[in-house]
Design an enzyme around this catalytic site. Structure first.
Site, PDB file in Angstrom:
ATOM      1  N   GLY A  65       0.827  -1.201   0.000  1.00 12.97           N
ATOM      2  CA  GLY A  65       0.000   0.000   0.000  1.00 12.97           C
ATOM      3  C   GLY A  65       0.854   1.241   0.000  1.00 12.97           C
ATOM      4  O   GLY A  65       2.052   1.178   0.248  1.00 12.97           O
TER       5      GLY A  65
ATOM      6  N   PRO B   9       2.373   5.007   1.100  1.00 12.52           N
ATOM      7  CA  PRO B   9       2.978   5.388   2.380  1.00 12.52           C
ATOM      8  C   PRO B   9       1.939   5.881   3.376  1.00 12.52           C
ATOM      9  O   PRO B   9       0.944   6.488   2.991  1.00 12.52           O
ATOM     10  CB  PRO B   9       3.910   6.539   2.006  1.00 12.52           C
ATOM     11  CG  PRO B   9       4.118   6.433   0.554  1.00 12.52           C
ATOM     12  CD  PRO B   9       2.910   5.803  -0.013  1.00 12.52           C
ATOM     13  N   GLY B  10       2.213   5.581   4.631  1.00 11.23           N
ATOM     14  CA  GLY B  10       1.397   6.141   5.700  1.00 11.23           C
ATOM     15  C   GLY B  10       0.053   5.493   5.911  1.00 11.23           C
ATOM     16  O   GLY B  10      -0.801   6.039   6.590  1.00 11.23           O
TER      17      GLY B  10
ATOM     18  N   GLY C  77      -0.250   2.611   7.379  1.00 16.29           N
ATOM     19  CA  GLY C  77      -0.172   1.822   8.602  1.00 16.29           C
ATOM     20  C   GLY C  77       0.395   0.428   8.426  1.00 16.29           C
ATOM     21  O   GLY C  77       0.152  -0.451   9.253  1.00 16.29           O
ATOM     22  N   LYS C  78       1.171   0.200   7.398  1.00 17.67           N
ATOM     23  CA  LYS C  78       1.737  -1.136   7.190  1.00 17.67           C
ATOM     24  C   LYS C  78       2.716  -1.479   8.300  1.00 17.67           C
ATOM     25  O   LYS C  78       2.611  -2.526   8.941  1.00 17.67           O
ATOM     26  CB  LYS C  78       2.460  -1.190   5.832  1.00 17.67           C
ATOM     27  CG  LYS C  78       1.546  -0.913   4.659  1.00 17.67           C
ATOM     28  CD  LYS C  78       2.269  -1.012   3.348  1.00 17.67           C
ATOM     29  CE  LYS C  78       3.386  -0.001   3.186  1.00 17.67           C
ATOM     30  NZ  LYS C  78       2.938   1.403   3.140  1.00 17.67           N
ATOM     31  N   THR C  79       3.656  -0.590   8.512  1.00 22.26           N
ATOM     32  CA  THR C  79       4.661  -0.843   9.536  1.00 22.26           C
ATOM     33  C   THR C  79       4.017  -0.947  10.907  1.00 22.26           C
ATOM     34  O   THR C  79       4.312  -1.859  11.684  1.00 22.26           O
ATOM     35  CB  THR C  79       5.717   0.281   9.531  1.00 22.26           C
ATOM     36  OG1 THR C  79       6.244   0.402   8.223  1.00 22.26           O
ATOM     37  CG2 THR C  79       6.829  -0.025  10.497  1.00 22.26           C
TER      38      THR C  79
ATOM     39  N   SER D  61      -1.590   4.368 -18.658  1.00 24.27           N
ATOM     40  CA  SER D  61      -2.964   4.696 -18.294  1.00 24.27           C
ATOM     41  C   SER D  61      -3.370   6.132 -18.620  1.00 24.27           C
ATOM     42  O   SER D  61      -4.518   6.502 -18.467  1.00 24.27           O
ATOM     43  CB  SER D  61      -3.205   4.395 -16.814  1.00 24.27           C
ATOM     44  OG  SER D  61      -2.553   5.348 -16.030  1.00 24.27           O
TER      45      SER D  61
ATOM     46  N   LYS E 103      -7.025   5.444  -7.702  1.00 27.64           N
ATOM     47  CA  LYS E 103      -7.300   6.569  -8.592  1.00 27.64           C
ATOM     48  C   LYS E 103      -8.647   7.215  -8.252  1.00 27.64           C
ATOM     49  O   LYS E 103      -8.786   8.444  -8.255  1.00 27.64           O
ATOM     50  CB  LYS E 103      -7.301   6.097 -10.036  1.00 27.64           C
ATOM     51  CG  LYS E 103      -5.893   5.841 -10.563  1.00 27.64           C
ATOM     52  CD  LYS E 103      -5.949   5.219 -11.935  1.00 27.64           C
ATOM     53  CE  LYS E 103      -4.548   5.003 -12.489  1.00 27.64           C
ATOM     54  NZ  LYS E 103      -4.582   4.209 -13.733  1.00 27.64           N
TER      55      LYS E 103
HETATM   56  N1  LIG Z   1      -5.728   2.354  10.222  1.00 26.56           N
HETATM   57  C1  LIG Z   1      -4.969   3.062  11.057  1.00 26.56           C
HETATM   58  N2  LIG Z   1      -5.341   3.197  12.323  1.00 26.56           N
HETATM   59  C2  LIG Z   1      -4.587   3.908  13.169  1.00 26.56           C
HETATM   60  N3  LIG Z   1      -3.445   4.503  12.860  1.00 26.56           N
HETATM   61  C3  LIG Z   1      -2.978   4.397  11.616  1.00 26.56           C
HETATM   62  C4  LIG Z   1      -3.729   3.667  10.653  1.00 26.56           C
HETATM   63  N4  LIG Z   1      -3.069   3.691   9.500  1.00 26.56           N
HETATM   64  C5  LIG Z   1      -1.959   4.406   9.724  1.00 26.56           C
HETATM   65  N5  LIG Z   1      -1.878   4.817  10.993  1.00 26.56           N
HETATM   66  C6  LIG Z   1      -0.819   5.600  11.590  1.00 26.56           C
HETATM   67  O1  LIG Z   1      -0.183   6.336  10.570  1.00 26.56           O
HETATM   68  C7  LIG Z   1       1.199   6.433  10.791  1.00 26.56           C
HETATM   69  C8  LIG Z   1       1.978   5.985   9.611  1.00 26.56           C
HETATM   70  O2  LIG Z   1       1.855   4.589   9.451  1.00 26.56           O
HETATM   71  P1  LIG Z   1       3.038   3.639   9.052  1.00 26.56           P
HETATM   72  O3  LIG Z   1       4.325   4.218   9.414  1.00 26.56           O
HETATM   73  O4  LIG Z   1       2.737   2.276   9.521  1.00 26.56           O
HETATM   74  O5  LIG Z   1       2.917   3.698   7.491  1.00 26.56           O
HETATM   75  P2  LIG Z   1       3.460   2.721   6.393  1.00 26.56           P
HETATM   76  O6  LIG Z   1       2.315   2.107   5.685  1.00 26.56           O
HETATM   77  O7  LIG Z   1       4.441   1.789   6.973  1.00 26.56           O
HETATM   78  O8  LIG Z   1       4.154   3.730   5.408  1.00 26.56           O
HETATM   79  P3  LIG Z   1       5.487   3.558   4.542  1.00 26.56           P
HETATM   80  O9  LIG Z   1       5.117   2.798   3.300  1.00 26.56           O
HETATM   81  O10 LIG Z   1       5.855   4.953   4.206  1.00 26.56           O
HETATM   82  O11 LIG Z   1       6.455   2.854   5.392  1.00 26.56           O
HETATM   83  C9  LIG Z   1       1.486   5.606  12.014  1.00 26.56           C
HETATM   84  O12 LIG Z   1       1.602   6.459  13.123  1.00 26.56           O
HETATM   85  C10 LIG Z   1       0.251   4.738  12.155  1.00 26.56           C
HETATM   86  O13 LIG Z   1      -0.001   4.403  13.484  1.00 26.56           O
HETATM   87 MG   LIG Z   2       6.535   1.719   6.807  1.00 26.81          MG
END
Ligand SMILES: Nc1ncnc2c1ncn2[C@@H]1O[C@H](COP(=O)(O)OP(=O)(O)OP(=O)(O)O)[C@@H](O)[C@H]1O
Ligand SMILES: [Mg+2]
Length: 777
Positions: free
Chosen positions: A357, A359-360, A362-364, A680, A723
């Protein structure tokens, strides 16, 4: 004595102390005693200047009388006389011949003696001859070993012909006891004298030989002490070494003990002990020893058998996952399934979960939450920029500064062999000449092989089968193919506005309040304020920048509270600008005017979906097509295709047929600095071209996506959900998209679907009629 040859003469006596004068011997005598001085004076009066030299029996007798003087002495002639200060006289005398005192006349002021002189026989009988030779031989030998007499003396001695004289000269050179010398003097018979001297010389040499031996022994003794000193010093050095050895022994014993306690697998233990043995044999300071120590340090620190106990209560796990994250249903379910299977069977060999997915989203943080829900340790390893196999698998120990790879490092950090191991950003790995890191990862991730993972540094097999690997990626297509095969992809596409507001309300605000030390009741951000932040201050698929903006609000509020200006703050849609400044983005594009040659496309990038503007313009020229905006090859070809399509449709579109002969065409895709690629945007570029060439404006509230063929067919594209979310974010109401993408529309949250109009198209005609202002629609 032979009385036939005797001749009696009278002369003064000079008693000698500590010295004896042989005939033919020339010697200085220091004379001090009164009677002696008087004797010399007397002798000097006569023409012959003769004086009788006889040795006192005892040197210390000052006034010797008849009995104190040896009878046999030497008649000598005074050669020179020197008066020394203090009354002493130094006389140079030369021995003339042997004589014996026959009468001792002790008259004043000196002693007068009558001596009987003996003529010496000069006969050389063979016996005498033999004795002479023997004596010379011995003397030579003596000189050689005694080293006190110069070799010239030997020469002069060998030339002496008279046997008696020879004996006397030899005797005068020897260091004999005075009594022995006296004996020689008394030996009037030449044969006897020679024999006596021979004996004495032999004896003397024996003594000297002994002396030499003693000297040698002394020297040896000295050498021995020196040697002992040297050895002792050496022993000290050895002792010192041994002391160090003691440290070493302690170290080695310590290591052995640790190895015993560490519960290592059999093979590993054997290897470790072998290394300890190697260490034991090495000098302590060599670099190699450090290498071995480091190695043992690593081996001992690894959790070979240490592991945490899983919490396998699914209800409890679900609660934790929900607590940490809003939404993300699919990802959470998949993880709960994993738990359920895990509960039923200990040997879980499932595919690796890969969260994909923008960035940001919430994967990590979700992976972290999984660890929490399972009560496992968590380690994260970013693969971004990893381009060397050795980073995964380590360097062989022969390399300087070798280290284990990141997998082993992660496990050491986890201190458990069953952590949740997050391999972040698998799509950011690159390959270069140092080997492909993804092939090393294959072994790590393959459940069939990873129970015998071998790191180049550690060398022994490590069992990774208990590790729960989770991987993440921004886009699926960048994940190396063989890795992708082993993974189960869970898509976490961007959030809708509604989701974002909810996430902010439930998680982000709480987190930021805590981080900035603000109490719950001190700050309230209204829902409308959050929506404005989402719309006007962020443009993203995830929530990272939303979180950052909330953080900014919190910091400003914290400052106000600390300054004492306020007690609590209400942030609303109205006063949000006070905290975040003027909005960064304009929400909605509908109010913009329709324009010629400017089409709105939808793009899908690593950071999620995005709205993309395509501009086309015609200039006078010769039909050249210029493409700018950092377009990739695929996108350039797509632009060529749309150009060809428009050329083939000039009639239908009402475009002058010879436009390509008179015009250059320029297509530009802002923002110019950001690289773009993919097919696309095909229909978007064709629309922009058609608009600029036909002079018909394009509706600004319509966006489109789709690949174009030369004949104008519209082919399906990827990333529809992203998109559409991006279009929604931008306030677009109507989207033209390929008919074959219909299925993907179901993935779009219904809240978004309800507000938008999706037009499914198969052909470019439909696109143009939907997008151009004077079209049929
Ligand atoms: N569904 C969610 N519920 C609560 N908090 C979320 C959710 N999704 C993201 N966050 C919060 O958003 C912030 C960014 O998430 P995270 O660092 O896990 O992104 P990521 O998907 O790993 O991004 P990247 O690809 O850039 O590493 C974190 O503080 C996370 O707790
Ligand atoms: Mg991450």
């Amino acid at each position: 004595m032979n009385s036939n040859l005797k001749e009696i003469r009278q002369m003064p006596l000079l008693p000698l102390r500590g010295v004896l004068v042989f005939p033919h011997m020339v010697i200085h005598l220091d004379v001090g005693r009164d009677r002696s001085v008087a004797a010399i004076d007397e002798a000097m009066i006569s023409d012959e200047r003769e004086i009788f030299l006889a040795m006192q029996k005892e040197a210390q007798t000052d006034e010797p009388d008849e009995d104190d003087i040896n009878k046999v002495g030497t008649i000598a002639q005074i050669k020179q006389l020197l008066k020394l200060p203090g009354g002493t006289i130094r006389v140079l005398v030369e021995g003339i011949s042997r004589a014996e005192i026959v009468e001792f006349d002790e008259q004043a002021p000196y002693i007068k003696v009558s001596v009987e002189q003996e003529e010496e026989s000069l006969d050389k009988t063979p016996e005498i001859e033999a004795l002479m030779r023997s004596l010379v031989d011995k003397f030579e030998h003596y000189v050689k070993i005694s080293k006190k007499i110069s070799p010239e003396t030997v020469v002069s001695v060998t030339t002496l012909e008279e046997p008696g004289r020879l004996a006397d000269v030899v005797a005068s050179h020897l260091t004999l006891k005075l009594t022995d010398k006296q004996k020689v003097l008394e030996a009037v018979n030449v044969g006897q004298r020679l024999e006596l001297l021979c004996n004495m010389l032999a004896k003397e040499m024996e003594i000297m030989e002994l002396e030499r031996k003693i000297n040698m022994r002394v020297r040896k003794q000295m050498e021995k002490t020196q040697k002992e000193y040297y050895l002792r010093e050496q022993m000290k050095a050895i002792q010192k070494e041994l002391d160090e050895k003691d440290d070493r022994t302690a170290e080695v014993e310590g290591l052995r003990e640790q190895i015993d306690k560490a519960k290592l697998p059999k093979e590993v233990k054997k290897k470790a002990l072998k290394e300890v043995e190697r260490l034991e044999k090495m000098p302590p300071m060599v670099a190699e020893a450090t290498v071995v120590r480091n190695y043992l340090d690593w081996v001992l620190a690894l959790p070979w058998s240490k592991q945490t106990k899983d919490q396998l209560d699914i209800k409890a796990a679900e609660k934790i996952l929900d607590e940490d994250h809003y939404g993300l249903r699919e990802a959470k379910d998949r993880i709960l399934e994993y738990l359920a299977i895990r509960k039923l069977s200990k040997k879980l060999k499932g595919p690796i979960v890969c969260l994909v997915g923008p960035p940001g989203v919430g994967k990590t943080s979700l992976a972290k939450s999984v660890a929490r829900s399972l009560k496992r340790k968590f380690v994260r390893m970013s693969l971004g920029g990893v381009r060397d196999e050795a980073e995964i698998r380590g360097h062989r120990r022969t390399y300087v500064g070798a280290m284990p790879g990141r997998i082993i490092q992660g496990l050491r950090q986890a201190e458990s062999r069953n952590p949740v191991f997050l391999l972040d950003e698998v799509d950011k790995m690159t390959t270069d000449f140092r080997g492909d890191p993804s092939s090393a990862l294959l072994e790590v991730l393959d459940p069939e092989q990873n129970n015998t993972f071998s790191d180049h540094y550690i060398e022994e097999k490590f069992d990774l089968s208990q590790v729960l690997f989770i991987t993440t990626a921004n886009v699926q297509y960048n994940i190396p193919r063989p890795l992708l095969d082993r993974m189960e992809i869970i898509d976490i596409s961007g959030y809708t506005e509604h989701d974002k507001v909810k996430i902010a309300e439930r998680h982000l605000i709480k987190k930021q309040l805590e981080e900035n030390g603000i109490k719950d009741q001190q700050l309230d951000i209204s829902e409308n304020a959050l929506r404005r932040i989402v719309r006007e201050y962020t443009r993203e698929s995830g929530v990272r920048s939303l979180e950052r903006q909330i953080g900014t609000v919190c910091r400003k509020v914290a400052r106000d509270i600390v300054a004492g200006d306020v007690e609590s703050v209400q942030v609303t849609a109205k006063n949000i600008e006070k905290y975040l400044g003027i909005p960064k983005y304009r929400y909605g594009m509908a109010e913009k005017e329709d324009a010629i040659g400017v089409a709105t496309g939808l793009a899908w990038t690593q950071v999620g979906g995005e709205v993309l503007t395509v501009e086309a313009t015609a200039l006078t020229g010769k039909g050249k097509l210029t493409l700018t905006g950092k377009l990739g090859d695929v996108m350039k070809e797509s632009a060529q295709a749309s150009f060809s399509y428009v050329r083939s449709k000039v009639k239908e579109l009402g475009i002058p047929e010879d436009f390509h002969e008179k015009n250059d065409i320029h297509i530009h895709v802002p923002e110019g600095a950001i690289p773009k690629d993919g097919p696309s945007a095909g229909i978007t570029m064709a629309t922009a071209l058609a608009s600029t060439l036909s002079g018909k404006p394009i509706r600004r509230d319509v966006a489109m996506t789709g690949e174009i063929t030369l004949r104008g067919r519209v082919l399906p594209v990827g990333g529809i959900k992203e998109k559409m979310l991006a279009a929604h974010r931008a306030g677009i109401k109507k989207v033209l998209l390929p008919k074959d993408n219909k299925r993907q529309l179901e993935e779009i949250p219904s809240s978004v679907r309800r507000k938008m109009d999706f037009v499914l198209v198969e052909h470019m005609d439909e696109v143009l009629s939907g997008a151009l202002v004077n079209g049929k629609d």
